[in-house]
Design a protein around this motif. Structure first.
Motif, short mmCIF file in Angstrom:
data_model
loop_
_atom_site.label_atom_id
_atom_site.label_comp_id
_atom_site.label_asym_id
_atom_site.label_seq_id
_atom_site.Cartn_x
_atom_site.Cartn_y
_atom_site.Cartn_z
N GLU A 1 77.81 14.06 -6.84
CA GLU A 1 79.13 14.85 -6.50
C GLU A 1 78.69 15.68 -5.08
O GLU A 1 79.94 15.79 -4.29
N TYR A 2 77.39 15.64 -4.63
CA TYR A 2 77.05 16.15 -3.54
C TYR A 2 76.78 15.31 -2.45
O TYR A 2 75.95 14.38 -2.96
N LYS A 3 77.01 15.45 -1.20
CA LYS A 3 76.60 14.80 -0.18
C LYS A 3 75.08 15.17 0.39
O LYS A 3 75.15 15.66 1.49
N ASN A 4 73.92 15.12 -0.48
CA ASN A 4 72.72 15.28 0.11
C ASN A 4 71.94 14.19 0.35
O ASN A 4 71.65 13.50 -0.57
N PRO A 5 71.61 14.22 1.70
CA PRO A 5 70.86 13.02 2.08
C PRO A 5 69.43 12.95 1.54
O PRO A 5 68.78 12.05 1.62
N LEU A 6 68.83 14.20 1.28
CA LEU A 6 67.46 14.24 0.59
C LEU A 6 67.16 13.25 -0.46
O LEU A 6 67.91 13.38 -1.40
N PRO A 7 66.07 12.75 -0.55
CA PRO A 7 65.69 11.95 -1.72
C PRO A 7 65.46 12.89 -2.93
O PRO A 7 64.89 13.88 -2.78
N GLN A 8 65.99 12.56 -4.13
CA GLN A 8 66.10 13.46 -5.19
C GLN A 8 64.95 12.90 -6.20
O GLN A 8 64.47 12.02 -6.09
N GLY A 9 64.76 13.95 -7.08
CA GLY A 9 63.71 13.61 -8.10
C GLY A 9 64.08 13.01 -9.49
O GLY A 9 64.10 13.59 -10.57
N LEU A 10 64.96 11.99 -9.32
CA LEU A 10 65.32 11.23 -10.41
C LEU A 10 64.55 9.90 -10.89
O LEU A 10 65.37 9.06 -11.27
N GLY A 11 63.35 9.80 -10.68
CA GLY A 11 62.97 8.58 -10.96
C GLY A 11 62.01 8.39 -12.40
O GLY A 11 61.10 7.75 -12.36
N THR A 12 62.39 9.39 -13.13
CA THR A 12 61.60 9.39 -14.46
C THR A 12 62.19 8.40 -15.47
O THR A 12 61.84 8.35 -16.74
N GLY A 13 63.15 7.63 -15.39
CA GLY A 13 63.79 6.84 -16.32
C GLY A 13 62.69 5.82 -16.77
O GLY A 13 62.98 5.29 -18.13
N GLY A 14 61.69 5.39 -16.21
CA GLY A 14 60.66 4.15 -16.71
C GLY A 14 59.45 4.89 -17.35
O GLY A 14 58.68 3.93 -17.44
N LEU A 15 59.42 6.17 -17.41
CA LEU A 15 58.26 6.84 -18.02
C LEU A 15 57.90 6.35 -19.49
O LEU A 15 56.77 6.18 -20.12
N TYR A 16 59.05 6.06 -20.16
CA TYR A 16 58.68 5.96 -21.84
C TYR A 16 58.83 4.24 -22.27
O TYR A 16 59.53 3.45 -21.81
N HIS A 17 58.09 4.10 -23.42
CA HIS A 17 58.04 2.82 -24.12
C HIS A 17 59.36 2.71 -24.73
O HIS A 17 59.92 1.57 -24.85
N ASN A 18 59.95 3.84 -25.24
CA ASN A 18 61.14 3.98 -26.27
C ASN A 18 62.34 4.93 -25.62
O ASN A 18 62.88 5.73 -26.28
N ASN A 19 62.46 4.63 -24.22
CA ASN A 19 63.63 5.28 -23.57
C ASN A 19 65.07 4.68 -24.31
O ASN A 19 64.95 3.70 -24.96
N ILE A 20 66.04 5.39 -24.13
CA ILE A 20 67.43 4.98 -24.48
C ILE A 20 67.96 3.97 -23.32
O ILE A 20 67.98 4.63 -22.14
N ASP A 21 68.12 2.50 -23.70
CA ASP A 21 68.47 1.86 -22.64
C ASP A 21 69.83 1.94 -22.24
O ASP A 21 70.89 2.29 -23.12
N GLY A 22 69.89 1.89 -20.93
CA GLY A 22 71.33 2.07 -20.30
C GLY A 22 71.34 1.40 -19.07
O GLY A 22 70.43 0.84 -18.48
N PRO A 23 72.63 1.96 -18.07
CA PRO A 23 72.72 1.11 -16.87
C PRO A 23 72.02 1.64 -15.81
O PRO A 23 72.24 1.18 -14.67
N LEU A 24 71.15 2.85 -15.81
CA LEU A 24 70.27 3.51 -14.75
C LEU A 24 69.33 2.26 -14.24
O LEU A 24 68.20 2.06 -15.29
N THR A 25 69.22 2.07 -13.18
CA THR A 25 67.96 1.25 -12.78
C THR A 25 67.47 1.61 -11.18
O THR A 25 68.26 2.17 -10.45
N VAL A 26 66.19 1.47 -11.05
CA VAL A 26 65.64 1.88 -9.81
C VAL A 26 65.27 0.64 -9.00
O VAL A 26 64.55 -0.16 -9.46
N GLU A 27 65.85 0.49 -7.70
CA GLU A 27 65.62 -0.77 -6.90
C GLU A 27 65.49 0.03 -5.25
O GLU A 27 66.11 0.87 -4.87
N ASN A 28 64.42 -0.41 -4.89
CA ASN A 28 64.04 -0.08 -3.50
C ASN A 28 64.05 1.53 -2.80
O ASN A 28 64.83 1.65 -2.18
N GLY A 29 63.46 2.28 -4.23
CA GLY A 29 63.66 3.69 -3.65
C GLY A 29 64.66 4.26 -4.05
O GLY A 29 64.96 5.51 -3.49
N SER A 30 65.69 3.58 -4.78
CA SER A 30 67.02 4.27 -4.85
C SER A 30 67.31 4.21 -6.40
O SER A 30 66.90 3.15 -7.04
#
Length: 362
Positions: A317-346
């Motif tokens: 919702e914000y136009k913040n150009p700084l990299p955010q700390g949102l890369g934790t989706g791949g931490l778990y064996h049993n996460n809830i699978d969904g549309p979030l994916t990390v590609e090329n640092g985004s």
């Protein structure tokens, strides 16, 4: 619309031993809140309630009873929720002493109001047209373990790395930073470090001077929180820009937020909705920081993809150009699978991928 709330416990299992200066995580208990419309039970919203041991102010022994009590009260009120009354309801239903509960209810109710499709905000991110740049997180561990993580993040296309420091030998940590700087300039790779309050006040100045050699973007919480005078002095003199993190936890009053940031004058603040009481509290921090010309970014706090999804949509919702700390989706064996994916640092929302909630056993 008659709304009813219930919750389910889910034990997240880490893929590795995730080290911080506060200890090592191997699993993470979280609670998934389910709010449904009695007039149409197929429409339901999900929110995540995930207090962190040793950090969240609401990580208390009788937490499950707290959840039961809040759900019972909510269910007894037969509420109708709209965008205009959401924050009024949250403020009266849930005490500020339980920030993770407030975040879970806030996001589940937003989900319900948007049709129960895990859509919290309609924006370019949820439409798949916008990605969010994120930092690659390097967890504490042996020097070899940390170096291997650095290589993995660089190969994955990250141009901002965040290293957790303060648990192993400080010289080893400096040598890891040196090895990165020997290969990449600050223009090529931005480096953040997170001390999680590991430095003693009397040694912080010396360690910050040593860290400045490697042209860091920032350091999160160099000393323990709630040492306001010491932190203000460091923020004024530090050769490395300081970002407040734990310092913000438990500060819920608007005036107190303003006073804290005016007193310390940090270069950045870091916002974790689960720890700070939800999205509305984050809006207040952002508004104050912007007026005081303090930078900010948003970070997840080990939530599953349910919580991460809500935080990412809010961030977009914000136009913040700084990299955010949102890369934790791949931490778990049993996460809830969904549309979030990390590609090329985004972080990207893959509109072709559906949510799979089967692991929650609804």
């Amino acid at each position: 619309m008659g709304l009813k709330a219930k919750w389910f416990k889910h034990l997240l299992k880490f893929k590795f031993e995730a080290g911080t200066s506060r200890g090592v995580y191997t699993e993470k208990e979280t609670f998934i809140l389910h709010i449904s419309d009695t007039a149409n039970p197929t429409v339901f919203g999900l929110g995540e309630i995930a207090p962190l041991a040793g950090l969240s102010i609401d990580y208390v022994p009788d937490f499950e009873q707290v959840l039961n009590n809040v759900c019972d009260t909510f269910n007894s009120l037969d509420l109708e929720v709209f965008p205009w009354n959401l924050n009024i309801i949250l403020s009266q239903l849930i005490d500020d002493a339980f920030p993770s509960v407030k975040f879970g209810f806030e996001t589940a109710l937003l989900d319900v109001m948007n049709g129960g499709k895990r859509i919290i905000f309609e924006n370019d991110f949820i439409d798949g047209r916008k990605t969010i740049p994120i930092n690659g997180l390097v967890w504490m561990g042996s020097k070899e373990f940390m170096v291997n993580q650095v290589e993995e993040k660089l190969e994955a296309g990250f141009n901002t790395l965040k290293l957790k420091i303060g648990a192993i030998n400080f010289q080893d940590e400096l040598s890891i930073l040196a090895s990165i700087r020997e290969r990449f300039s600050p223009e090529q790779i931005s480096l953040r470090v997170d001390a999680n309050g590991a430095f003693a006040v009397e040694e912080a100045g010396q360690k910050l001077a040593a860290l400045s050699t490697y042209q860091l973007h920032s350091i999160e919480q160099p000393i323990k929180a709630y040492q306001t005078e010491a932190m203000a002095s460091l923020s004024e003199k530090s050769p490395v820009p300081i970002a407040l993190d734990e310092e913000l936890i438990g500060v819920s009053d608007y005036v107190q937020k303003m006073q804290l940031l005016k007193k310390i004058k940090p270069q950045y603040i870091i916002l974790k909705p689960t720890l700070l009481g939800g999205l509305q509290h984050c809006r207040e921090w952002i508004e104050i920081a912007t007026r005081l010309q303090i930078g900010w970014w948003i970070t997840s706090a080990l939530e599953s993809n349910i919580g991460l999804n809500a935080i990412a949509q809010f961030t977009a919702e914000y136009k913040n150009p700084l990299p955010q700390g949102l890369g934790t989706g791949g931490l778990y064996h049993n996460n809830i699978d969904g549309p979030l994916t990390v590609e090329n640092g985004s972080l990207r929302y893959d509109i072709k991928k559906a949510w799979d909630l089967s692991i929650l056993n609804y």
